[in-house]
Motif scaffolding. Structure first.
Motif, mmCIF file in Angstrom:
data_model
loop_
_atom_site.group_PDB
_atom_site.id
_atom_site.type_symbol
_atom_site.label_atom_id
_atom_site.label_comp_id
_atom_site.label_asym_id
_atom_site.label_seq_id
_atom_site.Cartn_x
_atom_site.Cartn_y
_atom_site.Cartn_z
ATOM 1 N N HIS A 45 5.839 0.961 -2.594
ATOM 2 C CA HIS A 45 5.601 1.689 -3.842
ATOM 3 C C HIS A 45 5.300 0.732 -4.997
ATOM 4 C CE1 HIS A 45 7.659 5.758 -2.726
ATOM 5 N NE2 HIS A 45 6.650 5.446 -1.952
ATOM 6 N N ALA A 46 5.951 -0.423 -5.005
ATOM 7 C CA ALA A 46 5.697 -1.400 -6.051
ATOM 8 C C ALA A 46 4.289 -1.977 -5.922
ATOM 9 C CB ALA A 46 6.731 -2.521 -6.001
ATOM 10 N N VAL A 47 3.861 -2.201 -4.687
ATOM 11 C CA VAL A 47 2.520 -2.740 -4.449
ATOM 12 C C VAL A 47 1.456 -1.733 -4.874
ATOM 13 C CG1 VAL A 47 0.940 -3.659 -2.716
ATOM 14 C CG2 VAL A 47 3.396 -4.144 -2.548
ATOM 15 N N VAL A 48 1.657 -0.465 -4.500
ATOM 16 C CA VAL A 48 0.703 0.584 -4.872
ATOM 17 C C VAL A 48 0.655 0.737 -6.389
ATOM 18 C CG1 VAL A 48 0.170 3.046 -4.720
ATOM 19 C CG2 VAL A 48 0.928 1.813 -2.688
ATOM 20 N N TYR A 49 1.810 0.680 -7.035
ATOM 21 C CA TYR A 49 1.838 0.756 -8.502
ATOM 22 C C TYR A 49 1.000 -0.370 -9.113
ATOM 23 C CZ TYR A 49 3.367 -0.267 -13.226
ATOM 24 O OH TYR A 49 3.361 -0.571 -14.570
ATOM 25 N N ALA A 50 1.191 -1.595 -8.628
ATOM 26 C CA ALA A 50 0.446 -2.735 -9.172
ATOM 27 C C ALA A 50 -1.052 -2.532 -9.007
ATOM 28 C CB ALA A 50 0.893 -4.022 -8.474
ATOM 29 N N TYR A 51 -1.459 -1.958 -7.878
ATOM 30 C CA TYR A 51 -2.882 -1.672 -7.665
ATOM 31 C C TYR A 51 -3.385 -0.594 -8.614
ATOM 32 C CZ TYR A 51 -6.994 0.582 -5.749
ATOM 33 O OH TYR A 51 -8.221 1.172 -5.623
ATOM 34 N N LEU A 52 -2.617 0.484 -8.782
ATOM 35 C CA LEU A 52 -3.069 1.595 -9.616
ATOM 36 C C LEU A 52 -3.235 1.193 -11.076
ATOM 37 C CD1 LEU A 52 -1.107 4.649 -8.176
ATOM 38 C CD2 LEU A 52 -3.548 4.127 -7.950
ATOM 39 N N VAL A 53 -2.413 0.264 -11.543
ATOM 40 C CA VAL A 53 -2.563 -0.228 -12.915
ATOM 41 C C VAL A 53 -3.985 -0.765 -13.122
ATOM 42 C CG1 VAL A 53 -1.847 -2.021 -14.535
ATOM 43 C CG2 VAL A 53 -0.125 -0.708 -13.292
ATOM 44 N N GLU A 54 -4.479 -1.513 -12.136
ATOM 45 C CA GLU A 54 -5.826 -2.067 -12.236
ATOM 46 C C GLU A 54 -6.883 -1.017 -11.925
ATOM 47 O OE1 GLU A 54 -6.403 -5.103 -13.441
ATOM 48 O OE2 GLU A 54 -4.216 -5.150 -13.694
ATOM 49 N N ALA A 55 -6.598 -0.112 -10.977
ATOM 50 C CA ALA A 55 -7.572 0.917 -10.609
ATOM 51 C C ALA A 55 -7.844 1.870 -11.771
ATOM 52 C CB ALA A 55 -7.062 1.695 -9.397
ATOM 53 N N ILE A 56 -6.808 2.181 -12.540
ATOM 54 C CA ILE A 56 -6.990 3.062 -13.696
ATOM 55 C C ILE A 56 -7.880 2.397 -14.744
ATOM 56 C CG2 ILE A 56 -5.784 4.145 -15.640
ATOM 57 C CD1 ILE A 56 -3.448 4.670 -13.694
ATOM 58 N N LYS A 57 -7.708 1.097 -14.918
ATOM 59 C CA LYS A 57 -8.581 0.371 -15.852
ATOM 60 C C LYS A 57 -10.046 0.462 -15.409
ATOM 61 C CE LYS A 57 -5.054 -3.111 -16.957
ATOM 62 N NZ LYS A 57 -4.709 -4.551 -16.843
ATOM 63 N N LYS A 58 -10.250 0.507 -14.098
ATOM 64 C CA LYS A 58 -11.610 0.527 -13.556
ATOM 65 C C LYS A 58 -12.205 1.934 -13.539
ATOM 66 C CE LYS A 58 -14.108 -0.302 -9.218
ATOM 67 N NZ LYS A 58 -15.304 -0.856 -9.853
ATOM 68 N N PHE A 59 -11.445 2.914 -13.037
ATOM 69 C CA PHE A 59 -11.982 4.257 -12.817
ATOM 70 C C PHE A 59 -11.729 5.227 -13.979
ATOM 71 C CE2 PHE A 59 -11.023 2.791 -8.374
ATOM 72 C CZ PHE A 59 -12.334 2.607 -7.998
ATOM 73 N N ALA A 60 -10.781 4.910 -14.850
ATOM 74 C CA ALA A 60 -10.491 5.780 -15.993
ATOM 75 C C ALA A 60 -10.136 4.934 -17.207
ATOM 76 C CB ALA A 60 -9.364 6.746 -15.643
ATOM 77 N N PRO A 61 -11.054 4.105 -17.647
ATOM 78 C CA PRO A 61 -10.730 3.126 -18.702
ATOM 79 C C PRO A 61 -10.444 3.740 -20.072
ATOM 80 C CG PRO A 61 -13.084 3.142 -18.249
ATOM 81 C CD PRO A 61 -12.454 3.994 -17.200
ATOM 82 N N ASP A 62 -10.898 4.962 -20.298
ATOM 83 C CA ASP A 62 -10.785 5.537 -21.636
ATOM 84 C C ASP A 62 -9.662 6.555 -21.802
ATOM 85 O OD1 ASP A 62 -13.044 4.058 -22.451
ATOM 86 O OD2 ASP A 62 -14.387 5.594 -21.644
ATOM 87 N N VAL A 63 -8.815 6.718 -20.788
ATOM 88 C CA VAL A 63 -7.743 7.711 -20.894
ATOM 89 C C VAL A 63 -6.655 7.220 -21.848
ATOM 90 C CG1 VAL A 63 -8.143 8.627 -18.580
ATOM 91 C CG2 VAL A 63 -6.497 6.764 -18.901
ATOM 92 N N ASP A 64 -5.966 8.178 -22.487
ATOM 93 C CA ASP A 64 -4.880 7.794 -23.384
ATOM 94 C C ASP A 64 -3.624 7.481 -22.581
ATOM 95 O OD1 ASP A 64 -3.738 10.241 -22.636
ATOM 96 O OD2 ASP A 64 -4.415 11.267 -24.447
ATOM 97 N N GLU A 65 -2.587 7.070 -23.264
ATOM 98 C CA GLU A 65 -1.375 6.620 -22.573
ATOM 99 C C GLU A 65 -0.726 7.730 -21.764
ATOM 100 O OE1 GLU A 65 2.725 4.090 -23.503
ATOM 101 O OE2 GLU A 65 1.529 4.904 -25.144
#
Length: 260
Positions: A210-230
């Motif tokens: 779960h920690a590994v997937v979280y670390a990936y999603l942090v970067e994936a969100i920057k890539k696939f949804a860069p403009d979303v709010d917090e």
């Protein structure tokens, strides 16, 4: 131990049974006291678990001796890749035994290629990994042998989890990159579109999935949804990792058991 917990009792040793979502049965030792326990699926019959432990009790005692000997010389739980140390692989603890390579391998090795023949072997039922090195006690050789072996297991197991989480968070995105690990000092994850590789820091290899997937999603969100709010970003993280806040705190704690 909690009240009512199942315990297998031997003349001089007690082995508690930890039931959970595990799909396999295995023994493990808790450092520094080398306290044994057995992990088993919820539905597995107690008699089968008792038989499993009995069949491995002699070697379990030998491993306990190795761990107790190691921790008689140190109070540190930090893994130095020596016999008796514990190293984690995707959240699961494995005791290490460090052994010399065979003489024939040593004779044929050139000094400049001293790391080429380092190897490892895993015994899942005993939560044990043997590391084979040319210089027993050498930290770099022990670490290299472990990381090389563990990195392959990490990459194979994590990819399917990333595919699942990506589908939940970004239904229109198909996760297809190769997953690899390497030393990385300034980040946990890098998405390399040019080479279709997701690079993970080898420092993530010990952490729960779960920690590994979280670390990936942090970067994936920057890539696939860069403009979303917090708030939306938190919503996406929760869709992929329901306990993402706990995983964030874990990765941010430099003294947690996986960082050791």
């Amino acid at each position: 131990m909690s009240q009512g917990q199942e315990v297998i009792e031997f003349p001089d040793l007690k082995v508690p049974i930890m039931r959970g979502p595990s799909s396999e049965t295995y023994l493990a030792l808790q450092p520094p006291e080398a306290l044994p326990y057995v992990v088993a699926p919820e539905a597995q019959h107690t008699d089968d678990i008792v038989r499993f432990v009995q069949e491995r009790f002699e070697v379990l005692c030998e491993l306990r001796g190795d761990m107790l000997k190691h921790f008689s010389k140190t109070n540190s739980l930090k893994c130095h890749f020596r016999t008796g140390d514990v190293a984690h692989l995707i959240g699961r603890p494995f005791m290490l035994r460090v052994m010399p390579l065979s003489p024939s391998v040593k004779k044929t090795r050139k000094p400049t290629r001293g790391l080429a023949n380092l190897s490892a072997k895993l015994y899942s039922d005993l939560s044990l990994i043997d590391l084979f090195v040319s210089n027993v006690g050498n930290y770099e050789q022990g670490k290299t042998a472990f990381m090389s072996y563990a990195g392959n297991i990490f990459s194979k197991n994590i990819k399917s989890l990333l595919e699942q989480s990506t589908k939940r968070v970004f239904p229109d995105v198909v996760f297809s990159p190769t997953v690899k690990s390497r030393p990385m000092r300034d980040s946990w994850v890098r998405i390399d579109d040019a080479h279709k590789v997701v690079w993970f820091s080898e420092s993530l290899i010990p952490y729960p999935s779960h920690a590994v997937v979280y670390a990936y999603l942090v970067e994936a969100i920057k890539k696939f949804a860069p403009d979303v709010d917090e708030d939306k970003r938190h919503e996406l993280l929760k869709a992929g990792v329901p306990n993402w806040q706990e995983m964030k705190a874990l990765l941010g704690d430099p003294n947690n058991q996986y960082a050791l």
